[in-house]
Design an enzyme around this catalytic site. Structure first.
Site, PDB file in Angstrom:
ATOM      1  N   ASN A  12       0.869  -1.178   0.000  1.00  0.00           N
ATOM      2  CA  ASN A  12       0.000   0.000   0.000  1.00  0.00           C
ATOM      3  C   ASN A  12       0.903   1.223   0.000  1.00  0.00           C
ATOM      4  O   ASN A  12       1.499   1.569   1.020  1.00  0.00           O
ATOM      5  CB  ASN A  12      -0.890  -0.018   1.258  1.00  0.00           C
ATOM      6  CG  ASN A  12      -1.691   1.264   1.403  1.00  0.00           C
ATOM      7  OD1 ASN A  12      -1.797   2.054   0.469  1.00  0.00           O
ATOM      8  ND2 ASN A  12      -2.251   1.475   2.589  1.00  0.00           N
ATOM      9  N   LYS A  14       0.132   4.269  -0.323  1.00  0.00           N
ATOM     10  CA  LYS A  14      -0.511   5.463   0.240  1.00  0.00           C
ATOM     11  C   LYS A  14      -0.284   6.664  -0.696  1.00  0.00           C
ATOM     12  O   LYS A  14      -0.305   6.488  -1.896  1.00  0.00           O
ATOM     13  CB  LYS A  14      -0.010   5.726   1.662  1.00  0.00           C
ATOM     14  CG  LYS A  14      -0.079   4.470   2.540  1.00  0.00           C
ATOM     15  CD  LYS A  14       0.134   4.760   3.988  1.00  0.00           C
ATOM     16  CE  LYS A  14       0.200   3.437   4.745  1.00  0.00           C
ATOM     17  NZ  LYS A  14       0.112   3.600   6.191  1.00  0.00           N
ATOM     18  N   HIS A  98      -9.433   1.135   4.948  1.00  0.00           N
ATOM     19  CA  HIS A  98      -8.149   1.308   5.646  1.00  0.00           C
ATOM     20  C   HIS A  98      -8.367   2.241   6.845  1.00  0.00           C
ATOM     21  O   HIS A  98      -9.156   3.175   6.779  1.00  0.00           O
ATOM     22  CB  HIS A  98      -7.122   1.884   4.681  1.00  0.00           C
ATOM     23  CG  HIS A  98      -5.729   1.862   5.227  1.00  0.00           C
ATOM     24  ND1 HIS A  98      -5.278   2.799   6.126  1.00  0.00           N
ATOM     25  CD2 HIS A  98      -4.709   0.997   5.033  1.00  0.00           C
ATOM     26  CE1 HIS A  98      -4.017   2.518   6.442  1.00  0.00           C
ATOM     27  NE2 HIS A  98      -3.652   1.425   5.795  1.00  0.00           N
ATOM     28  N   GLU A 100      -6.697   4.598   7.957  1.00  0.00           N
ATOM     29  CA  GLU A 100      -6.479   6.029   7.679  1.00  0.00           C
ATOM     30  C   GLU A 100      -7.722   6.642   7.057  1.00  0.00           C
ATOM     31  O   GLU A 100      -8.059   7.799   7.305  1.00  0.00           O
ATOM     32  CB  GLU A 100      -5.246   6.202   6.778  1.00  0.00           C
ATOM     33  CG  GLU A 100      -3.957   5.989   7.575  1.00  0.00           C
ATOM     34  CD  GLU A 100      -2.777   5.531   6.760  1.00  0.00           C
ATOM     35  OE1 GLU A 100      -2.817   5.598   5.518  1.00  0.00           O
ATOM     36  OE2 GLU A 100      -1.793   5.068   7.382  1.00  0.00           O
ATOM     37  N   GLU A 170      -5.526  -5.140  10.627  1.00  0.00           N
ATOM     38  CA  GLU A 170      -4.533  -4.091  10.809  1.00  0.00           C
ATOM     39  C   GLU A 170      -4.800  -3.365  12.123  1.00  0.00           C
ATOM     40  O   GLU A 170      -5.597  -2.412  12.152  1.00  0.00           O
ATOM     41  CB  GLU A 170      -4.607  -3.089   9.648  1.00  0.00           C
ATOM     42  CG  GLU A 170      -4.323  -3.689   8.287  1.00  0.00           C
ATOM     43  CD  GLU A 170      -3.694  -2.677   7.370  1.00  0.00           C
ATOM     44  OE1 GLU A 170      -2.603  -2.945   6.881  1.00  0.00           O
ATOM     45  OE2 GLU A 170      -4.275  -1.600   7.169  1.00  0.00           O
ATOM     46  N   GLY A 176       2.263   2.137  10.820  1.00  0.00           N
ATOM     47  CA  GLY A 176       3.199   3.259  10.673  1.00  0.00           C
ATOM     48  C   GLY A 176       3.880   3.646  11.971  1.00  0.00           C
ATOM     49  O   GLY A 176       4.500   4.699  12.061  1.00  0.00           O
ATOM     50  N   SER A 215       3.240  -2.276  10.477  1.00  0.00           N
ATOM     51  CA  SER A 215       4.702  -2.312  10.666  1.00  0.00           C
ATOM     52  C   SER A 215       5.303  -3.678  10.365  1.00  0.00           C
ATOM     53  O   SER A 215       6.206  -4.151  11.058  1.00  0.00           O
ATOM     54  CB  SER A 215       5.079  -1.844  12.077  1.00  0.00           C
ATOM     55  OG  SER A 215       4.651  -0.508  12.267  1.00  0.00           O
TER      56      SER A 215
END
Ligand code: PEP
Length: 253
Positions: A12, A14, A98, A100, A170, A176, A215
């Site tokens: 991904n 991003k 996701h 985010e 996730e 991250g 991560s």
């Protein structure tokens, strides 16, 4: 361990990658992991780089994914991209829900469901992201949160369509942050997701791939993928360097 599900390593990207950067990274990946027996590889660049990446990976086994979509096929939705547009751009996968998108753009479970169904209607394979925040984990709400997100995402999806879905677990606290779930923590939730899928679709659950994301790096991918219900990874940061992503594709059990 004998695997019946082909592991998928998905990158991904991003909001990283101009067209020239995306061309360089996908060229490097295609040269080395363009065809990797026993592994599937997918990369999800920004929308603007889909076309150039498609032309680079064409003829290789690397699959193209998008990071989001709108649930309507077309219309007055400024700034949005539809499933048929992604198919035309060469995508076979799309990442949906996701964290985010949920946290920064207010995406809700109901929208994740609409997007999942739109992706399936268009022939895309949705990678549906679920995962708890740190306060939810600390409060012992991990499995409840994941169950609610999963149930909402696949509500109304037929068995035939569910067979084309992937789930990405996730944990939000691991994305991250450099802090990875332990293999045991990942396995606990992956097994829970598979059991939940089995409750509604007993004959299907064993074949649905459940990816871990958060991560994931070259030095932890093998231990995570050694878990029986971890069928690959959704990789953010470590997918932006050809060298680390290649190592991850090659690592793992
Ligand atoms: C992600 O964006 O899905 C992700 C897992 O990111 P990272 O690997 O950087 O934690």
């Amino acid at each position: 361990m004998i695997r019946t599900r082909t592991p998928l390593l998905a990158g991904n990207w991003k909001m990283w990658g101009t067209r020239s950067e995306a061309a360089a990274l996908s060229t490097a990946l295609t040269a080395v992991v363009g065809r990797t027996p026993g592994r599937e590889v997918m990369i999800a660049p920004p929308f603007t780089a889909l076309e150039v990446v498609r032309s680079v990976i064409d003829g290789s086994a690397i699959q193209l994914g998008a990071q989001n979509l709108h649930w309507e096929p077309k219309g007055a939705f400024t700034g949005e991209i539809s499933a048929p547009m992604l198919v035309e751009a060469g995508c076979t996968y799309v990442i949906i829900g996701h964290s985010e998108r949920r946290q920064l753009f207010g995406e809700l479970d109901a929208g994740v469901n609409l997007k999942t169904r739109a992706a399936l209607r268009a022939g895309l394979a949705p990678v549906i992201c679920v995962g708890e925040t740190l306060p939810e984990r600390d409060a012992g709400e991990t499995l409840g949160r994941v169950q609610a997100q999963l149930d909402a995402a696949i509500a109304g999806v037929s068995a035939a369509d569910l067979a084309r879905c992937l789930i990405a677990y996730e944990p939000v606290w691991a994305i991250g942050t450099g802090r990875t779930a332990t293999p045991a923590q990942a396995q606990e939730v992956h097994a829970f997701i598979r059991a939940r899928l089995a409750a509604g679709h007993p004959s299907l659950a064993a074949s649905i791939r459940i990816l871990y994301g958060g991560s994931m790096k070259p030095d932890n991918v093998r231990a995570l993928m050694a878990e029986v219900d971890v069928d690959g990874g959704l990789v953010g940061g470590a997918s932006l360097q050809a060298e680390s992503f290649v190592r991850m594709v090659r690592e793992g059990s």
